[in-house]
Structure formats: C-alpha cells, structure tokens
Design a protein around this motif. Structure first.
Motif, PDB file in Angstrom:
ATOM      1  N   THR A  69       7.184   7.217   1.487  1.00  0.00           N
ATOM      2  CA  THR A  69       6.364   6.002   1.575  1.00  0.00           C
ATOM      3  C   THR A  69       7.147   4.771   1.129  1.00  0.00           C
ATOM      4  O   THR A  69       6.871   3.656   1.588  1.00  0.00           O
ATOM      5  CB  THR A  69       5.076   6.145   0.736  1.00  0.00           C
ATOM      6  N   ASN A  70       8.124   4.967   0.250  1.00  0.00           N
ATOM      7  CA  ASN A  70       8.979   3.848  -0.149  1.00  0.00           C
ATOM      8  C   ASN A  70       9.829   3.380   1.032  1.00  0.00           C
ATOM      9  O   ASN A  70      10.025   2.175   1.232  1.00  0.00           O
ATOM     10  CB  ASN A  70       9.882   4.267  -1.304  1.00  0.00           C
ATOM     11  N   HIS A  72       0.835  -1.207   0.000  1.00  0.00           N
ATOM     12  CA  HIS A  72       0.000   0.000   0.000  1.00  0.00           C
ATOM     13  C   HIS A  72       0.870   1.256   0.000  1.00  0.00           C
ATOM     14  O   HIS A  72       0.627   2.193  -0.780  1.00  0.00           O
ATOM     15  CB  HIS A  72      -0.915  -0.009   1.232  1.00  0.00           C
ATOM     16  N   HIS A  73       1.894   1.281   0.813  1.00  0.00           N
ATOM     17  CA  HIS A  73       2.781   2.443   0.876  1.00  0.00           C
ATOM     18  C   HIS A  73       3.657   2.534  -0.375  1.00  0.00           C
ATOM     19  O   HIS A  73       3.881   3.631  -0.904  1.00  0.00           O
ATOM     20  CB  HIS A  73       3.657   2.375   2.127  1.00  0.00           C
ATOM     21  N   TYR A  74       4.139   1.407  -0.833  1.00  0.00           N
ATOM     22  CA  TYR A  74       4.983   1.378  -2.035  1.00  0.00           C
ATOM     23  C   TYR A  74       4.263   1.990  -3.232  1.00  0.00           C
ATOM     24  O   TYR A  74       4.851   2.735  -4.020  1.00  0.00           O
ATOM     25  CB  TYR A  74       5.393  -0.071  -2.337  1.00  0.00           C
ATOM     26  N   ALA A  75       2.980   1.681  -3.354  1.00  0.00           N
ATOM     27  CA  ALA A  75       2.197   2.102  -4.525  1.00  0.00           C
ATOM     28  C   ALA A  75       1.969   3.606  -4.593  1.00  0.00           C
ATOM     29  O   ALA A  75       1.470   4.117  -5.601  1.00  0.00           O
ATOM     30  CB  ALA A  75       0.860   1.377  -4.545  1.00  0.00           C
ATOM     31  N   LYS A  76       2.349   4.349  -3.562  1.00  0.00           N
ATOM     32  CA  LYS A  76       2.209   5.812  -3.589  1.00  0.00           C
ATOM     33  C   LYS A  76       3.365   6.475  -4.320  1.00  0.00           C
ATOM     34  O   LYS A  76       3.300   7.662  -4.654  1.00  0.00           O
ATOM     35  CB  LYS A  76       2.102   6.346  -2.164  1.00  0.00           C
ATOM     36  N   LYS A 101       6.344   7.584  -3.523  1.00  0.00           N
ATOM     37  CA  LYS A 101       7.008   8.726  -2.911  1.00  0.00           C
ATOM     38  C   LYS A 101       8.196   8.212  -2.106  1.00  0.00           C
ATOM     39  O   LYS A 101       8.182   7.074  -1.618  1.00  0.00           O
ATOM     40  CB  LYS A 101       6.047   9.495  -1.992  1.00  0.00           C
TER      41      LYS A 101
END
Length: 244
Positions: free
Chosen positions: A17-18, A8-12, A14
């Motif tokens: 978030t990465n 979920h965070h990866y898909a942002k 940024k």
C-alpha cells in the motif's frame, strides 16, 4: 483527490500500500508540480521505507524524503507537515539538535496541531525529557482523545520514567479497554506494577506480553531511549516483572 487517495493507502502501513500511495502522490505532482502537500506526502513514503526496512538503500530513502520536504517548504514556508517530516528524518539520523528545531518550528506555526504535539512529545520522551513529553502528549489528548495506542503507550512510559507509577498503571489500564491486544500497554503495565511492588500483577502482565508476542525482543525494547539512565530504568522494571 490523488493525495487523499494516497493518504488512505499510506495509512495502512504495508509495503504494497505504501507503493500504491507513492504512485498516487506522483500522479498528483504530475498534475501540479507546485503542490507542497503532495511533495510532503511523497516524502513520507520514502521515510516509511526506512522505518520498516522496505529498502536496501535506507540512507538514500531518507535523502529523497529530505529533498521532498525541502521542496515543499520552498513552495510553502508555513507547511507544518514538511517541518515534521524533517524532524522525523533528522531524528532517525541521530541529528537530535536540528530535529528539535524542526519540531519546534512546526509547533510555532500551529500550537494546536495534534500531530505536531504527538511527534514532539515522542521525540522528547526518547531523547531524555519525559517531563516535557508528558506535557506535550497530554495536550495532544485534549485535542484528540481518540489517539493511537502507540501514543498512549508513550505517555505511560513517560509517567514511568518520571516515577509516576500509579499514573502509568492508570493510563495503561484505560488504554487496554480499547486496545486489549496491544503488547506495548502490557509491557508498560508490567514495568509499572513491578516498580510499585505489585509483584503478582506484574507477573500477570508479563504473561500477557508473552502470550501476545512469545518472541518479543525485550532486551532491545529500551534501546530506543537515548539516555542510558532511561534505558536502565526501563529494563529494571521489565526484569523485575520477569521479562528478559
């Protein structure tokens, strides 16, 4: 659970978030060091660092990503995502032959995997095989019509490089209905209009590109295409539309 949260965070896409995603994937591996999916997911965070220039040590990031992909395959030889990650890594390292092999392995394991079809289609497009790219990307759209704007842009440019300007225009206009502010669709539209002799339409599309991205480096836009003929074809259409 940690892997799902990390994705979920990866898909942002940024930097912050990465980093968060990486922490979560590492937590998953702390709980289960033999979880192949977590190794692949962690490898993707390093690959993303390379793609977005978030690291001073770009080659080291790719080496880490490759090591994690290989570890995943040691644990699960049928892991499609690991082969796709290796394909992405070798593509970025300009090792086109072995990148091709990894993408083909992924598709052989699951011919209906949407991500495999999209990634291999993009690879085919930029490595000089637009006809094959069309087949792969169109197939991916059969399974997932709600695709990313970038995938639709790639299809437009594949049509364009095959001289199918009307299809490039149609696809770009359809894509703009859902993604009106995605500059790539306007760029493809401008080039296709110009090569179709629709000068006024090409100029309008070019103006929209400038409106969205006043300082977009058009001169570098075609540099991602491996074949010099493809690069020249892209630049010819853009220059005819008034983009330089």
């Amino acid at each position: 659970d940690y892997v799902l949260q990390g994705r979920h965070h990866y898909a942002k896409f940024k930097r912050s978030t990465n980093i968060k995603a990486r922490e979560l994937f590492k937590k998953a591996l702390d709980l289960d060091p033999d979880y192949a999916a977590a190794h692949v997911a962690l490898g993707r965070t390093y690959n993303l660092d390379f793609d977005y220039g978030w690291t001073e040590f770009s080659e080291e990031s790719l080496r880490r990503a490759e090591t994690l992909a290989r570890k995943a395959l040691d644990l699960d030889k049928s892991n499609v995502a690991a082969h796709l990650l290796l394909g992405d890594i070798y593509y970025r390292q300009l090792k086109f032959d072995i990148a091709d092999v990894e993408y083909q392995k992924a598709i052989a394991l699951n011919p209906n995997n949407v991500i495999s079809l999209k990634k291999y289609g993009v690879f085919m497009l930029y490595s000089g095989h637009p006809g094959k790219a069309i087949h792969l990307i169109e197939n991916s759209l059969r399974f997932d019509p709600q695709t990313t704007p970038g995938n639709l842009m790639n299809l437009s440019f594949a049509y364009y490089l095959e001289g199918r300007y009307a299809d490039a225009v149609r696809n770009s206009k359809q894509a703009l209905v859902k993604h009106p502010d995605f500059a790539g669709h306007h760029i493809a539209l401008a080039a296709a209009y110009a090569q179709s002799g629709r000068k006024e339409d090409a100029v309008q599309a070019a103006e929209k590109v400038r409106e969205l991205f006043p300082f977009i480096p058009i001169r570098n836009f075609g540099s991602i295409f491996l074949d010099p003929k493809d690069r020249a074809a892209i630049m010819d259409g853009l220059q005819k539309a008034g983009l330089k």
